[in-house]
Design a protein around this motif. Structure first.
Motif, PDB file in Angstrom:
ATOM      1  N   THR A  21       0.834  -1.203   0.000  1.00 32.29           N
ATOM      2  CA  THR A  21       0.000   0.000   0.000  1.00 32.29           C
ATOM      3  C   THR A  21       0.869   1.254   0.000  1.00 32.29           C
ATOM      4  O   THR A  21       0.608   2.206  -0.754  1.00 32.29           O
ATOM      5  CB  THR A  21      -0.924  -0.004   1.232  1.00 32.29           C
ATOM      6  OG1 THR A  21      -1.694  -1.199   1.234  1.00 32.29           O
ATOM      7  CG2 THR A  21      -1.853   1.186   1.218  1.00 32.29           C
ATOM      8  N   SER A  22       1.894   1.247   0.817  1.00 30.79           N
ATOM      9  CA  SER A  22       2.790   2.394   0.897  1.00 30.79           C
ATOM     10  C   SER A  22       3.516   2.627  -0.431  1.00 30.79           C
ATOM     11  O   SER A  22       3.640   3.768  -0.891  1.00 30.79           O
ATOM     12  CB  SER A  22       3.795   2.169   2.015  1.00 30.79           C
ATOM     13  OG  SER A  22       4.737   3.192   2.047  1.00 30.79           O
ATOM     14  N   ARG A  25       1.200   4.173  -2.992  1.00 32.31           N
ATOM     15  CA  ARG A  25       1.025   5.594  -2.724  1.00 32.31           C
ATOM     16  C   ARG A  25       2.223   6.395  -3.220  1.00 32.31           C
ATOM     17  O   ARG A  25       2.074   7.459  -3.829  1.00 32.31           O
ATOM     18  CB  ARG A  25       0.850   5.815  -1.222  1.00 32.31           C
ATOM     19  CG  ARG A  25      -0.493   6.408  -0.894  1.00 32.31           C
ATOM     20  CD  ARG A  25      -0.620   6.738   0.571  1.00 32.31           C
ATOM     21  NE  ARG A  25      -1.160   5.567   1.250  1.00 32.31           N
ATOM     22  CZ  ARG A  25      -0.764   5.124   2.423  1.00 32.31           C
ATOM     23  NH1 ARG A  25       0.163   5.750   3.098  1.00 32.31           N
ATOM     24  NH2 ARG A  25      -1.299   4.057   2.966  1.00 32.31           N
ATOM     25  N   LYS A  28       2.204   6.665  -7.060  1.00 37.55           N
ATOM     26  CA  LYS A  28       1.279   7.702  -7.531  1.00 37.55           C
ATOM     27  C   LYS A  28       1.841   9.098  -7.278  1.00 37.55           C
ATOM     28  O   LYS A  28       1.696  10.000  -8.120  1.00 37.55           O
ATOM     29  CB  LYS A  28      -0.076   7.538  -6.849  1.00 37.55           C
ATOM     30  CG  LYS A  28      -0.835   6.330  -7.334  1.00 37.55           C
ATOM     31  CD  LYS A  28      -2.148   6.175  -6.612  1.00 37.55           C
ATOM     32  CE  LYS A  28      -2.847   4.900  -7.041  1.00 37.55           C
ATOM     33  NZ  LYS A  28      -4.098   4.687  -6.296  1.00 37.55           N
ATOM     34  N   TYR A  29       2.486   9.272  -6.137  1.00 32.18           N
ATOM     35  CA  TYR A  29       3.095  10.562  -5.821  1.00 32.18           C
ATOM     36  C   TYR A  29       4.168  10.919  -6.850  1.00 32.18           C
ATOM     37  O   TYR A  29       4.212  12.048  -7.356  1.00 32.18           O
ATOM     38  CB  TYR A  29       3.690  10.511  -4.414  1.00 32.18           C
ATOM     39  CG  TYR A  29       4.466  11.737  -4.029  1.00 32.18           C
ATOM     40  CD1 TYR A  29       3.830  12.910  -3.655  1.00 32.18           C
ATOM     41  CD2 TYR A  29       5.861  11.719  -4.044  1.00 32.18           C
ATOM     42  CE1 TYR A  29       4.548  14.038  -3.312  1.00 32.18           C
ATOM     43  CE2 TYR A  29       6.590  12.842  -3.698  1.00 32.18           C
ATOM     44  CZ  TYR A  29       5.928  13.990  -3.331  1.00 32.18           C
ATOM     45  OH  TYR A  29       6.645  15.092  -3.000  1.00 32.18           O
TER      46      TYR A  29
END
Length: 65
Positions: A21-22, A25, A28-29
């Motif tokens: 999950t991290s 994220r 996407k960043y």
């Protein structure tokens, strides 16, 4: 003994899900950072390719007799 191993495997599985999950994220960043960089830096530079000749044409015609 076997229960202990299963608990450790479940704990590792949970940690792997959190890491996944991290990482998603962060991916996407970084993608949005790249898109914003392209929009704010490269597009203005590319637009200058068209604006500078147009500006020089107007300025040269304004000062010609």
């Amino acid at each position: 003994m076997e229960e202990e191993i299963l608990k450790k495997i479940e704990a590792q599985d949970q940690k792997l899900k959190e890491i996944h999950t991290s990482i998603e994220r962060m991916r996407k960043y970084f993608l949005w950072t790249l898109i914003i960089t392209v929009v704010t830096i490269l597009l203005p530079l590319l637009s200058l390719i068209f604006v500078i000749p147009w500006f020089l044409k107007i300025m040269s015609s304004a000062y010609s007799i």
